[in-house]
Scaffold this active site. Sequence first.
Site, short mmCIF file in Angstrom:
data_model
loop_
_atom_site.label_atom_id
_atom_site.label_comp_id
_atom_site.label_asym_id
_atom_site.label_seq_id
_atom_site.Cartn_x
_atom_site.Cartn_y
_atom_site.Cartn_z
N ALA A 132 20.47 -77.14 -55.19
CA ALA A 132 21.86 -76.75 -56.06
C ALA A 132 22.85 -75.68 -55.16
CB ALA A 132 21.71 -76.39 -57.66
N THR A 133 22.61 -74.68 -54.30
CA THR A 133 22.85 -73.46 -53.20
C THR A 133 23.72 -74.54 -51.99
OG1 THR A 133 21.19 -71.74 -53.72
CG2 THR A 133 22.64 -71.81 -51.82
N ASN A 170 20.93 -68.41 -65.41
CA ASN A 170 19.62 -68.70 -65.40
C ASN A 170 19.38 -67.02 -65.60
OD1 ASN A 170 21.82 -67.46 -63.66
ND2 ASN A 170 20.25 -67.02 -61.91
N GLN A 176 20.56 -74.88 -64.37
CA GLN A 176 19.81 -74.53 -65.77
C GLN A 176 20.26 -75.46 -67.15
OE1 GLN A 176 17.20 -72.89 -65.54
NE2 GLN A 176 18.15 -71.27 -63.77
N SER A 204 20.01 -79.64 -59.21
CA SER A 204 18.91 -79.53 -58.78
C SER A 204 17.70 -79.85 -59.03
CB SER A 204 18.37 -77.61 -59.02
OG SER A 204 17.43 -77.87 -58.73
N GLY A 205 16.41 -80.38 -58.52
CA GLY A 205 15.28 -80.63 -58.72
C GLY A 205 14.54 -80.19 -59.00
N HIS A 206 14.27 -78.90 -58.09
CA HIS A 206 13.12 -78.48 -58.83
C HIS A 206 13.51 -77.22 -59.60
CE1 HIS A 206 13.63 -73.80 -57.73
NE2 HIS A 206 14.77 -74.26 -57.02
N THR A 266 20.17 -87.38 -42.60
CA THR A 266 19.12 -88.47 -43.36
C THR A 266 18.33 -87.99 -44.88
OG1 THR A 266 18.33 -88.93 -41.11
CG2 THR A 266 16.56 -89.69 -42.54
N CYS A 269 15.48 -65.30 -56.78
CA CYS A 269 16.35 -64.85 -56.60
C CYS A 269 17.27 -63.55 -55.48
CB CYS A 269 18.00 -65.58 -55.75
SG CYS A 269 17.95 -67.41 -56.57
#
Length: 404
Positions: free
Chosen positions: A75-76, A155, A183, A203-205, A243, A328
């Site tokens: 996401a960053t 967040n 979020q 985001s994935g995580h 890739t 962060c």
Amino acid sequence: MKLPIYLDYSATTPVDPRVAEKMMQFLTMDGTFGNPASRSHRFGWQAEEAVDIARNQIAELVGADPREIVFTSGATESDNLAIKGAANFYQKKGKHIITSKTEHKAVLDTCRQLEREGFEVTYLAPQRNGIIDLKELEAAMRDDTILVSIMHVNNEIGVVQDIATIGEMCRARGIIYHVDATQSVGKLPIDLSQLKVDLMSFSGHKIYGPKGIGALYVRRKPRIRIEAQMHGGGHERGMRSGTLPVHQIVGMGEAYRIAKEEMESEMARLRGLRDRLWNGVKDMEEVYLNGDLEQGAPNILNVSFNYVEGESLIMALKDLAVSSGSACTSASLEPSYVLRALGMTDELAHSSIRFSLGRFTTEEEIDYTINLVRNSIGRLRDLSPLWEMFKQGVDLNSIEWSHH
């Protein structure tokens, strides 16, 4: 019940075992390890098919067309690509951007960089509960405003902004609207076929997928153009070269598929646990809720415990994985910039704890947390001269502290 208890799901989530199992099939010689850009053999075709399936799974959760999903490293990067990409492409139209003081650093620092490059940025202060005043937003819009970036869910305090109305306001004036949905995706319903949002970061995580993978939604109708920030082989329709990491993309897709299936029941469960936690501590003296329970995400609870130093509180709560701010920025001892933007004193901001709940949080863990917090706060306040003075009725704001 195992200790320590993880209550920092807004910082990151564990990968769901179903996701991890799926990812394993895309790494080794026995699996689908090919490069999806290899068009001349089966290894590439199979990898490309896996990426297409994941792209569809992500699009389905948010009501988008799969062709509107661009994969990034997280996401960053999505925030950077959206804001810099749109600003660079549309700068002939104007150089004014609007955002809020409580955005994630990935948005704020990107805007700061654009200021150094000659753009002008208006940073809106939210109301006391963290919600942006839409009248102030409207007043900040100018003829040369090209972009508004206001997040969906904060967040740190979990408040939910009215992205539907903001989208209408932006569309009526021909301003591009970017939303950081890191979020909120998988936690609140998002339907981009209805919302007038042009760019959205994922985001994935934060949703039980792997780290190092994210996506940016880029609207096709009306078509939004962005300038690539990463150059190379022209992957992702020229917007983001590199890739594609098939195993991570498949993991993110599977995580989004699971979220779509389980979101409704899981969020009702988490809302119940969050309310149970708040009800368990709210009757203590000098305890304040940061944000807004009514207009808040179901999984985040941010609380200030006055007259207790945040760092010592986190030490006392060593059986809980919680944070004082976002991961962060929690490495610094500065109080949270989000809480300060709400007009909170440094002391109160310093004594705040964010509890964020998730898929593996249990009722037993919440009850343990309530007891631990109550006992720890009581113990720390017994040691605090400030608490003693407060109990004696001394107005601590009137004291002149000597500097040494």
